[in-house]
Design a protein around this motif. Structure first.
Motif, mmCIF file in Angstrom:
data_model
loop_
_atom_site.group_PDB
_atom_site.id
_atom_site.type_symbol
_atom_site.label_atom_id
_atom_site.label_comp_id
_atom_site.label_asym_id
_atom_site.label_seq_id
_atom_site.Cartn_x
_atom_site.Cartn_y
_atom_site.Cartn_z
ATOM 1 N N ARG A 59 7.443 3.275 -0.164
ATOM 2 C CA ARG A 59 7.243 1.837 -0.260
ATOM 3 C C ARG A 59 5.918 1.495 -0.933
ATOM 4 O O ARG A 59 5.784 0.459 -1.577
ATOM 5 C CB ARG A 59 7.293 1.197 1.133
ATOM 6 N N ILE A 60 4.914 2.376 -0.775
ATOM 7 C CA ILE A 60 3.612 2.150 -1.398
ATOM 8 C C ILE A 60 3.626 2.643 -2.847
ATOM 9 O O ILE A 60 3.092 1.998 -3.744
ATOM 10 C CB ILE A 60 2.502 2.847 -0.593
ATOM 11 N N ARG A 61 4.280 3.765 -3.080
ATOM 12 C CA ARG A 61 4.304 4.319 -4.433
ATOM 13 C C ARG A 61 4.939 3.354 -5.435
ATOM 14 O O ARG A 61 4.530 3.285 -6.589
ATOM 15 C CB ARG A 61 5.120 5.616 -4.452
ATOM 16 N N ARG A 62 5.934 2.606 -4.980
ATOM 17 C CA ARG A 62 6.737 1.827 -5.922
ATOM 18 C C ARG A 62 6.139 0.475 -6.277
ATOM 19 O O ARG A 62 6.647 -0.204 -7.167
ATOM 20 C CB ARG A 62 8.144 1.645 -5.344
ATOM 21 N N ILE A 63 5.091 0.055 -5.593
ATOM 22 C CA ILE A 63 4.463 -1.223 -5.926
ATOM 23 C C ILE A 63 3.597 -1.036 -7.168
ATOM 24 O O ILE A 63 2.729 -0.169 -7.206
ATOM 25 C CB ILE A 63 3.617 -1.735 -4.751
ATOM 26 N N SER A 64 3.846 -1.830 -8.173
ATOM 27 C CA SER A 64 3.094 -1.701 -9.420
ATOM 28 C C SER A 64 1.835 -2.559 -9.387
ATOM 29 O O SER A 64 1.712 -3.479 -8.572
ATOM 30 C CB SER A 64 3.969 -2.111 -10.605
ATOM 31 N N ALA A 65 0.918 -2.252 -10.284
ATOM 32 C CA ALA A 65 -0.334 -3.013 -10.368
ATOM 33 C C ALA A 65 -0.878 -2.890 -11.787
ATOM 34 O O ALA A 65 -0.757 -1.832 -12.417
ATOM 35 C CB ALA A 65 -1.351 -2.487 -9.363
ATOM 36 N N PRO A 66 -1.458 -3.962 -12.304
ATOM 37 C CA PRO A 66 -2.071 -3.870 -13.630
ATOM 38 C C PRO A 66 -3.303 -2.973 -13.587
ATOM 39 O O PRO A 66 -4.057 -2.987 -12.613
ATOM 40 C CB PRO A 66 -2.450 -5.321 -13.953
ATOM 41 N N LEU A 117 -19.491 -0.006 -15.007
ATOM 42 C CA LEU A 117 -18.129 0.435 -15.284
ATOM 43 C C LEU A 117 -17.233 -0.050 -14.154
ATOM 44 O O LEU A 117 -17.428 0.319 -12.991
ATOM 45 C CB LEU A 117 -18.113 1.967 -15.374
ATOM 46 N N GLU A 118 -16.253 -0.898 -14.478
ATOM 47 C CA GLU A 118 -15.349 -1.456 -13.460
ATOM 48 C C GLU A 118 -13.933 -0.975 -13.739
ATOM 49 O O GLU A 118 -13.399 -1.158 -14.835
ATOM 50 C CB GLU A 118 -15.400 -2.983 -13.473
ATOM 51 N N ILE A 119 -13.321 -0.367 -12.733
ATOM 52 C CA ILE A 119 -11.974 0.197 -12.867
ATOM 53 C C ILE A 119 -11.056 -0.482 -11.858
ATOM 54 O O ILE A 119 -11.300 -0.433 -10.647
ATOM 55 C CB ILE A 119 -12.002 1.725 -12.640
ATOM 56 N N ASN A 120 -10.003 -1.114 -12.352
ATOM 57 C CA ASN A 120 -9.026 -1.793 -11.506
ATOM 58 C C ASN A 120 -7.674 -1.116 -11.651
ATOM 59 O O ASN A 120 -7.239 -0.826 -12.778
ATOM 60 C CB ASN A 120 -8.853 -3.258 -11.941
ATOM 61 N N GLY A 121 -6.999 -0.893 -10.536
ATOM 62 C CA GLY A 121 -5.669 -0.313 -10.644
ATOM 63 C C GLY A 121 -5.054 -0.026 -9.303
ATOM 64 O O GLY A 121 -5.580 -0.387 -8.242
ATOM 65 N N LYS A 122 -3.918 0.642 -9.343
ATOM 66 C CA LYS A 122 -3.200 1.027 -8.141
ATOM 67 C C LYS A 122 -3.929 2.205 -7.504
ATOM 68 O O LYS A 122 -4.258 3.177 -8.162
ATOM 69 C CB LYS A 122 -1.772 1.426 -8.533
ATOM 70 N N ASP A 123 -4.174 2.079 -6.221
ATOM 71 C CA ASP A 123 -4.850 3.165 -5.520
ATOM 72 C C ASP A 123 -3.888 4.330 -5.343
ATOM 73 O O ASP A 123 -2.663 4.145 -5.292
ATOM 74 C CB ASP A 123 -5.350 2.680 -4.154
ATOM 75 N N ALA A 124 -4.420 5.506 -5.245
ATOM 76 C CA ALA A 124 -3.619 6.713 -5.053
ATOM 77 C C ALA A 124 -4.496 7.759 -4.380
ATOM 78 O O ALA A 124 -5.721 7.723 -4.515
ATOM 79 C CB ALA A 124 -3.092 7.234 -6.388
ATOM 80 N N PRO A 125 -3.892 8.681 -3.628
ATOM 81 C CA PRO A 125 -4.692 9.733 -2.999
ATOM 82 C C PRO A 125 -5.519 10.489 -4.045
ATOM 83 O O PRO A 125 -4.992 10.966 -5.051
ATOM 84 C CB PRO A 125 -3.631 10.647 -2.363
ATOM 85 N N GLY A 126 -6.805 10.545 -3.827
ATOM 86 C CA GLY A 126 -7.663 11.311 -4.725
ATOM 87 C C GLY A 126 -8.020 10.616 -6.019
ATOM 88 O O GLY A 126 -8.607 11.240 -6.917
ATOM 89 N N ASP A 147 -0.848 7.572 -10.896
ATOM 90 C CA ASP A 147 0.257 6.829 -10.287
ATOM 91 C C ASP A 147 1.008 6.115 -11.400
ATOM 92 O O ASP A 147 0.466 5.217 -12.052
ATOM 93 C CB ASP A 147 -0.276 5.816 -9.274
ATOM 94 N N PRO A 148 2.271 6.487 -11.654
ATOM 95 C CA PRO A 148 3.049 5.833 -12.720
ATOM 96 C C PRO A 148 3.197 4.326 -12.522
ATOM 97 O O PRO A 148 3.521 3.609 -13.469
ATOM 98 C CB PRO A 148 4.418 6.532 -12.623
ATOM 99 N N ALA A 149 2.939 3.843 -11.294
ATOM 100 C CA ALA A 149 3.059 2.407 -11.034
ATOM 101 C C ALA A 149 1.916 1.614 -11.643
ATOM 102 O O ALA A 149 1.968 0.384 -11.677
ATOM 103 C CB ALA A 149 3.133 2.137 -9.529
#
Length: 943
Positions: free
Chosen positions: A841-848, A864-873, A936-938
């Motif tokens: 359920r968490i993997r499938r949520i996409s984010a810009p 340096l600012e990095i925005n995106g989907k969080d992922a382990p590691g 994360d492909p999302a």
């Protein structure tokens, strides 16, 4: 009590028929053809049915074939028609057929030559959802084996044979075996059993026994206990809501047990059966409890929830009622909700769900009003009479609630549609549900003339800015539809999903919740949690502007652009209509435009850098705006969801506020930082001297001098003391790494402080060790000392977003860190394991995903600012790549927003300079975007 729904067919509209799903299924499905198919299978295997005791081994596979054939046919039909009412009714009919077949086969085989009057008196009843004829794909099948006397050996033999056969078919059977007397006695003492009998219907066996039980149940129990039953059921409902969350707009709702779900509809069904003695909710129309349109709304809500629940059961092949994010994404297209250029299909699907939950809430209010009128028989008290005199026309007090006078009509008193809510807030009364119903029916009166009426707008502003909390009244206005009708821009965010793991509520519910929190700040209820905001709110002159800005702060979400910018434009259009001056309108528009400014500055940037404070102050410009922005920001964050606001965020907000206020009052930003650092020096020296004689003035000053100035404005006194003791032990010992761990449950995080010699990639390995242990970094500060040692301070949480407190887990974390820092841990392998453990359920949520490099905010570092989907590691991968690119990290700020992350790094190149070459910037950006995409492909990386 429950009539047999399967014997009559009718030409009533489908929504009426759907109140009795088994009757509806006869008309809307091919269940009769399915049963004929099953009968042919039976005919080919009659020996097994004639001798079930002797031929059990042969009978069971035949029954399994029949059951699988029937269920597959029903599933195929459901996937084609998406009609949950037809499915739950047809499934009940199918199970009736199977269970009657088993019962009749067993009875005839056991007593082949007995006359009817010689057979042991035994009846089989369906109860629960099965009794109502509402059997979802994997619902329990509840049965009552009823006897005339206490079940004896003959009864038990038949009952057990049937039960074991049903269990071997893989059915989830709930059952009870009782005599009529036992059943009545149990129903008197147990509300659950009483409810089961309320919806019981005859299945097989001695029908006179069923009739005797149900008649006696009505005479001895239900006729005299309606008030008690209804009160108990309503309290049961309230307790169920309290166990979850009292809001029906949770983003991952339980469609059965949650507020506005199926169980709430069941409660209304039980009340109508018990209190109004009707067999169908539609009969309440004749009793004038519901209108025709309300009955239709009930049917449509129930039908939608049945359809949704069937899809959920089929998806997991088990009973599953939690509408989690991955389930939402799978089911939305099955119900016809597909992505469009301007919106996601899943978001429109969830809006339909939340609007359905709102409908259930409205129906609940109507039922409760009818109960009060029919059962409480409340007469108008002396207090009611006095209050009625004080209320202006056309209002009165009816059964303790504000209502329209009996002959008054909203068509004649249009202003009353807004004013009644202000009166309810003034006097602390509820509004009578019948009056709320009238408001909903008359929403067509809310036209442009109504919206432009000066008195209506003044009354609305009085609600928003009331000294009492407007939360209850605003939520009521929203649920009956007048809030969105009066403020069309608000209607666009009603039931709007915020599709991420950060926000817990829909946009409208978040906004209304925030209004209640603002009231708590004003009254001082949150002084222990938000002391600075609780003080600042008393310094504000523009109280009205604050309240209106908070209502409008997310008004432009879902419009495809920056909702802060678009929202400011909405504010400029709406505020003059509400009667606000040009100056007040500009203040509100500024607050909406900048409502994220303070949190973004506090949580992402180095507050010790005078350039950060100067940049922020230039945007704020005045102490009044700073106070307004602080209070609005605190209310906004606390309304996002549970555990979002914490001590760490509060400390950062306080720090930024005090620094900015000092500059606004005339101080230099650099002087403010120096003053704060000096104060912390003095407090630490005093505390260390009291703690240990080893800390003399010279030793303490040496410790202070080892750190650069930004360290001395980054922590609280307790942390400074811990770090000092830790540095002392490290310097006196021979360990290569010093690690301390301090759980801080107030912040819901555990502080990890690490001191060691600095080297390239150190922070990356630390991040990898934390991730490998199953923890998550939520904030981090990297400090390099003048002697080459580095003090890295992290705040980590477990998978449940709580502080890690158990000694064993802390030891495991410390071991993983030491192995990672010394190269003994295969971090990449550990990351793969963590990824596999991440819920779907968490993997499938996409984010810009985006990478920004800013050279303007700081005079000494590139940001340096990095925005995106969080992922382990992810933090490990980012910092590992930065180390490979020769980039030095001087400060790291890690902020997680549910499933999304914003990592901000203050960096320099390998020569200690800012990164200003465009080619170099492009290389860094593209490399990091690839890291996000691979992690994360999302992550939605723009082409």
């Amino acid at each position: 009590m429950a009539a047999d729904q399967t014997t009559e067919q009718t030409t009533l509209p489908s929504w009426m028929l759907a109140f009795q799903p088994m009757t509806y299924a006869r008309d809307a499905s091919e269940i009769d053809d399915v049963l004929k198919t099953l009968d042919r299978i039976k005919a080919d295997n009659m020996v097994s049915f004639d001798q079930p005791f002797d031929q059990r081994a042969a009978l069971l596979p035949v029954l399994k074939t029949m059951l699988e054939t029937g269920r597959m046919a029903l599933k195929t039909a459901f996937m084609a028609n998406n009609d949950g009412a037809a499915y739950v009714g047809a499934h009940s009919i199918l199970m009736d057929h199977m269970i009657r077949l088993i019962h009749d086969s067993v009875s005839h085989s056991k007593w082949p030559d007995a006359r009817a009057d010689q057979l042991p008196k035994l009846a089989l009843l369906a109860t629960g959802g099965y009794g109502r004829g509402e059997l979802s794909p994997h619902s329990d099948i509840d049965l009552l084996f009823l006897t005339d006397v206490k079940p004896d050996a003959k009864h038990v033999e038949v009952i057990e044979f049937m039960l074991y056969l049903l269990w071997d078919l893989g059915l989830d059977i709930g059952h009870a075996s009782r005599s009529v007397r036992q059943a009545i006695h149990a129903a008197k003492d147990d509300l659950t059993i009483r409810t089961a009998l309320l919806e019981a219907r005859h299945l097989a066996g001695d029908a006179s026994l069923t009739e005797k039980l149900l008649n006696q149940f009505h005479q001895d129990i239900s006729a005299d206990t309606a008030k008690h039953f209804i009160a108990a059921k309503l309290e049961e409902r309230d307790a169920r809501h309290r166990r979850g969350d009292a809001r029906r707009y949770m983003l991952e709702p339980n469609i059965k047990e949650g507020k506005g779900g199926l169980r709430d509809l069941h409660t209304l069904f039980w009340i109508s059966r018990y209190g109004f003695e009707v067999n169908s909710v539609f009969e309440l129309v004749n009793r004038k409890v519901l209108t025709h349109s309300e009955a239709r709304s009930f049917s449509n809500a129930q039908r939608f929830l049945w359809t949704l629940r069937c899809h959920m059961h089929f998806r997991t092949n088990r009973e599953d009622d939690r509408l989690s994010f991955d389930v939402q994404m799978d089911i939305a297209p099955l119900l016809g909700y597909r992505d469009r250029a301007d919106s996601k299909g899943v978001e429109r699907f969830m809006r339909r769900y939340f609007l359905t939950a709102t409908t259930v809430g409205s129906l609940t209010r109507i039922f409760c009003a009818a109960i009060a009128d029919d059962f409480k028989k409340t007469t108008r008290t002396f207090r009611d009479s006095l209050q009625w005199i004080r209320l202006p026309k056309p209002f009165m007090i009816k059964t303790g609630r504000i209502a329209l006078e009996d002959r008054a009509r909203f068509s004649d008193w249009q202003m009353a549609m807004i004013d009644i809510f202000r009166l309810a807030l003034d006097n602390g009364y509820d509004i009578h549900p019948q009056t709320l119903r009238q408001i909903t029916r008359n929403l067509n009166l809310v036209d442009d003339d109504f919206r432009l009426d000066i008195a209506n707008n003044a009354s609305f502003v009085a609600i928003l800015t009331h000294k009492k909390s407007p939360e209850r009244v605003l939520r009521l206005m929203n649920e009956v539809g007048i809030l969105g009708k009066f403020l069309p821009d608000f209607d666009r965010i009603v039931a709007m999903m915020q599709y991420d793991m950060y926000h817990s509520y829909t946009v409208d519910e978040h906004t209304i919740f925030a209004m209640g929190i603002l009231h708590q700040i004003e009254t001082g209820d949150l002084r222990d949690i938000a002391p600075v905001a609780s003080h600042a709110v008393k310094e504000i002159d523009g109280r009205d502007e604050l309240h209106i800005a908070l209502l409008l702060h997310d008004i432009a979400k879902g419009r495809g652009g920056d909702h802060s910018i678009l929202g400011a434009e909405v504010a400029r259009q709406v505020c003059p209509r509400l009667g606000l001056s040009a100056a007040a309108t500009e203040t509100i528009a500024w607050l909406v435009r900048n409502h994220l400014l303070m949190s973004e500055t506090a949580f992402r940037y180095d507050l010790n850098d005078p350039a950060t404070i100067t940049h922020f102050v230039n945007a704020v410009q005045s102490p009044e705006r700073l106070n307004l922005l602080l209070v609005l920001t605190v209310a906004d964050i606390r309304a996002v969801g549970p555990n979002v606001w914490n001590g760490w965020k509060a400390a950062l907000m306080r720090d930024l506020y005090h620094r900015a206020m000092a500059v606004l009052l005339g101080a230099e930003a650099s002087a403010v930082a120096e003053h704060m650092a000096g104060a912390n020096h003095e407090e630490l020296a005093t505390a260390l001297a009291r703690q240990d004689q080893w800390w003399d003035a010279k030793t303490t000053q040496h410790h202070i001098d080892m750190f650069y100035p930004n360290y001395w404005t980054s922590f609280d006194l307790e942390s400074y003391i811990r770090h000092a003791d830790m540095c002392r032990q490290f310097e006196q010992g021979d360990e290569l790494v010093g690690i301390s761990m301090t759980p801080d449950e107030a912040r819901n995080a555990t502080e990890i402080a690490i001191i060691t010699a600095d080297d390239v990639g150190l922070f990356s390995r630390i991040a990898g060790g934390v991730a490998a242990s199953g923890a998550n970094i939520v904030d981090a500060r990297v400090t390099t000392r003048k002697d080459g040692l580095t003090l890295d301070v992290l705040w980590v949480q477990d998978q449940d977003k709580q502080a890690i407190t158990e000694k064993a887990r802390l030891n495991k974390l410390k071991t993983a860190l030491k192995k990672a820092m010394t190269g003994q841990l295969d971090i990449n392998s550990a990351m793969e394991t963590r990824w596999r453990q991440t819920p779907t359920r968490i993997r499938r949520i996409s984010a810009p995903a985006r990478v920004l490099i800013n050279n303007h905010i700081s005079s000494t570092h590139s940001i340096l600012e990095i925005n995106g989907k969080d992922a382990p590691g992810l933090l490990y991968r980012i910092t590992h790549v930065l180390a490979g690119l020769g980039i030095q990290i001087q400060l790291a700020s890690v902020s997680t927003y549910g499933d999304r992350v914003v990592d901000v790094f203050y960096v320099k190149d390998s020569f200690g300079l800012k990164i200003e070459s465009q080619n170099r910037i492009d290389t860094i950006r593209n490399t990091l975007l690839k890291v996000l995409e691979d992690s994360d492909p999302a992550n939605q990386v723009a082409a």
